[in-house]
Scaffold this motif. Structure first.
Motif, PDB file in Angstrom:
ATOM      1  N   PRO A 229       0.841  -1.211   0.000  1.00  7.99           N
ATOM      2  CA  PRO A 229       0.000   0.000   0.000  1.00  7.99           C
ATOM      3  C   PRO A 229       0.872   1.257   0.000  1.00  7.99           C
ATOM      4  CG  PRO A 229      -0.737  -1.577   1.662  1.00  7.99           C
ATOM      5  CD  PRO A 229       0.599  -2.065   1.182  1.00  7.99           C
ATOM      6  N   MET A 230       0.678   2.087  -1.005  1.00  9.23           N
ATOM      7  CA  MET A 230       1.420   3.340  -1.104  1.00  9.23           C
ATOM      8  C   MET A 230       0.448   4.447  -1.482  1.00  9.23           C
ATOM      9  SD  MET A 230       4.932   2.135  -3.087  1.00  9.23           S
ATOM     10  CE  MET A 230       5.680   3.763  -2.979  1.00  9.23           C
ATOM     11  N   PRO A 231       0.619   5.649  -0.932  1.00  9.52           N
ATOM     12  CA  PRO A 231      -0.313   6.739  -1.251  1.00  9.52           C
ATOM     13  C   PRO A 231      -0.417   7.025  -2.746  1.00  9.52           C
ATOM     14  CG  PRO A 231       1.105   7.336   0.592  1.00  9.52           C
ATOM     15  CD  PRO A 231       1.638   6.050   0.052  1.00  9.52           C
ATOM     16  N   GLY A 232       0.692   6.852  -3.451  1.00 13.15           N
ATOM     17  CA  GLY A 232       0.679   7.163  -4.872  1.00 13.15           C
ATOM     18  C   GLY A 232      -0.256   6.285  -5.674  1.00 13.15           C
ATOM     19  N   MET A 233      -0.467   5.063  -5.239  1.00 10.76           N
ATOM     20  CA  MET A 233      -1.378   4.166  -5.950  1.00 10.76           C
ATOM     21  C   MET A 233      -2.809   4.685  -5.860  1.00 10.76           C
ATOM     22  SD  MET A 233      -1.758   0.057  -5.472  1.00 10.76           S
ATOM     23  CE  MET A 233      -2.833  -0.920  -6.530  1.00 10.76           C
ATOM     24  N   GLN A 234      -3.177   5.240  -4.686  1.00  3.76           N
ATOM     25  CA  GLN A 234      -4.510   5.818  -4.541  1.00  3.76           C
ATOM     26  C   GLN A 234      -4.663   7.074  -5.410  1.00  3.76           C
ATOM     27  OE1 GLN A 234      -2.862   4.547  -1.586  1.00  3.76           O
ATOM     28  NE2 GLN A 234      -4.136   2.748  -2.045  1.00  3.76           N
ATOM     29  N   VAL A 235      -3.612   7.875  -5.474  1.00  2.00           N
ATOM     30  CA  VAL A 235      -3.652   9.056  -6.347  1.00  2.00           C
ATOM     31  C   VAL A 235      -3.840   8.625  -7.800  1.00  2.00           C
ATOM     32  CG1 VAL A 235      -2.369  11.064  -7.177  1.00  2.00           C
ATOM     33  CG2 VAL A 235      -2.216  10.397  -4.766  1.00  2.00           C
ATOM     34  N   PHE A 236      -3.105   7.612  -8.222  1.00  2.00           N
ATOM     35  CA  PHE A 236      -3.206   7.071  -9.584  1.00  2.00           C
ATOM     36  C   PHE A 236      -4.644   6.652  -9.871  1.00  2.00           C
ATOM     37  CE2 PHE A 236      -2.622   3.843 -12.881  1.00  2.00           C
ATOM     38  CZ  PHE A 236      -1.604   4.363 -13.673  1.00  2.00           C
TER      39      PHE A 236
END
Length: 319
Positions: A229-236
């Motif tokens: 889980p990484m914040p950037g994946m949610q942004v993507f």
């Protein structure tokens, strides 16, 4: 003497087309020097004829203007020279576009506006996985490229490894490339295809056979960080990037844009125009139109600085 032009576009000597790095570029190198030599001979003949016409004895000038010499010099000579060069050139390069032989490695390259879709094929000609804007090949082995286009006419050209072959919608053209030693070789679309055509580059990376097999194994699997889980994946996801891009191991399966499954391991961004790192990734996502005007990726001015850092860090981790 330095080597030829690097994939980053820096100039050096000799020019890439005159510095072959594989057996399928050698015939074109030979043909180039034959054409240069014949061009020089023809130029010297024309200059000599001009000198005679301007300054030669009257008897020579009269003969130079005679009907017989005009027929010989104006018709017979060009027909013989050009026909001879054509036959010689076709014979020299005929093996470069032959049908694949059993067991030959194949890669399908599709020209898009304005990037390269690269599909690695298995022994049955089925797609194993996709990449974009880079070709990876083993050294010392011929690789058959299946070239086509998804939109307009493009032209595939990696000067140190092969000649130019057009990529035409609805038609498959073939070419062979081979690198004798490991290295990176710059390429370019050589047919004007509108918009940012001049910014449609690519890189061919040649590996030692063992290194190529290791690269192939990594590319065949999702990147390790897709399960973290990484914040950037949610942004993507929130930005809708998955509607255009695929990331193996996730729900993102868009086909309109380049496959980003291992984008962090690529050398360049934007089809060969930027070095690949977190900063350039953030800049490209924020406003790719300022970097490559006319490309088909929209700008994302709505993303905050933190969101850009997050999503670019996630993409850089996909290796």
């Amino acid at each position: 003497m330095t080597r030829s032009a690097a994939p980053d576009g820096t100039a050096s000597w000799p020019p890439p087309a005159l510095d072959p790095a594989g057996p399928f570029a050698e015939p074109l190198h030979t043909l180039s020097w034959v054409l240069f030599g014949m061009g020089l001979i023809v130029t010297l003949i024309v200059v000599a004829a001009l000198a005679v016409a301007l300054f030669g004895p009257r008897r020579w000038r009269d003969r130079l203007g005679g009907r017989k010499l005009i027929w010989i010099g104006g018709l017979a000579f060009p027909v013989v020279v050009l026909s001879g060069l054509l036959i010689y050139g076709l014979g020299l390069t005929s093996h470069l576009t032959q049908e694949p032989e059993p067991g030959e490695m194949r890669i399908r390259v599709t020209g898009e506006m304005w990037w390269w879709r690269v599909a690695y094929l298995d022994g049955e000609g089925r797609e194993a996985f996709q990449d974009a804007n880079e070709l990876h090949i083993p050294t010392g082995q011929p690789v058959v490229l299946e070239l086509d286009s998804a939109d307009v006419i493009h032209s595939f050209w990696v000067p140190r490894l092969a000649g130019k072959v057009d990529m035409i919608p609805g038609r498959r053209n073939l070419m062979r490339i081979q690198a004798d030693a490991p290295g990176a070789f710059g390429g370019q679309c050589a047919e004007y295809c509108g918009g940012p055509h001049a910014l449609m580059g690519l890189v061919v990376v040649a590996h030692a056979p063992a290194d190529y097999q290791a690269w192939l194994a990594r590319q065949s699997q999702p990147a390790a960080t897709v399960a973290i889980p990484m914040p950037g994946m949610q942004v993507f996801q929130r930005a809708g990037c998955g509607a255009c891009h695929t990331v193996a191991g996730t729900v993102f399966n868009g086909q309109a844009g380049p496959d980003l499954s291992h984008v962090g391991s690529r050398r360049t961004l934007g089809a060969g125009i930027l070095p690949n790192n977190q900063g350039t990734l953030a800049g490209w996502i924020s406003d790719s139109q300022a970097i490559k005007p006319g490309n088909r990726m929209p700008a994302y001015p709505v993303l905050t600085g933190q969101e850009l850092r997050d999503v670019s860090a996630w993409l850089e981790s996909l290796k």
